[in-house]
Design a protein around this motif. Sequence first.
Motif: not given
Length: 321
Positions: A50, A72, A117, A119-124, A127
């Motif tokens: 991060e 990620r 993906a 966005q960071e919260d998109d599915d596996y 990503q």
Amino acid sequence: MTDVLILGGTGWLSGRVAAHALGAGATVTCLARGERPAPPGASLVLADREDEDAYDVVSRTEWDHVVDVSSRADHVSAAVSALHDRAARWTYVSSMSVYRDDETSGADESAPRLPAAQQEDDDYGPQKVAAEDAVMAGLGDRSLIVRPGLIVGEGDPSDRFGYWAAAFLRAPDEPVLVPPLESRSAQVIDVDDAAAFIVSAEVTGAVNAIGEVHGLAEVIRTVRDAAGHTGPIVVGTEERLVAEGVAYWSGPRSLPLWLPPEMTGFMTRSNMRYRQNGGTLCSLADTVERVVADERERGVDRGRRAGLTRAEERALLDAFA
């Protein structure tokens, strides 16, 4: 001597990758947060991906091989930006979850993928697609994209494959509930086969790292025999299992490896490119034997991330009876 950097290296799969690289005579460095130790013989660089300066220390070295297993896309993209000119070879461990089509049997690496993906919260799956794109854009023909299917073996934290060993071991002469088996398939790869390929493969582009296709009935029978189960098998119907809230594939209150009937291609993909480029496959029986021994050692009644508890299973068996 080969210098290998593993972005991770302390988890289940990445730890096996590190161990295989060490066994091949490489000098191995693992970059991780330090929540778990690096395998014996490997160096550990403490860093949080991060942070903007996560790769500062390892960017000072010329690496023969960089391996990344992250799901990620932003982590993968940042690593590529920081290290692409420091790596002679780069392997990204993706997933067969990148594929859009789960119905076509025998599909190879050219099959269409999901949208990447955004966005960071998109599915596996998306990503992993975005991460693949970042690696290919930054490394080109120096990169290998390994797409494993279901990875199995001792120590598996997902509990999917191991559930069946536990289910038969905990009820040696009692009934065990299984999902519909007719026309259902299972396709897995042993963790050590996957790790060895990740370390040694010299091919570039995408490769499906997966084993041969087996009938789900054959897989469950192999596990049952290895566990020494002598009780009856109760086959649940699709409609009744779904009505009772039993989930497909994985997770709590599930019957692992069971898939919706329309997903005929999910565990029947082509592994031709893997086999043509040195990928090895230990036998299903050997993998099962080690998984059964591992489940005995870890405890069949422990908390699990996938499957039914024995109490849930008994309640379903009573309801079906």
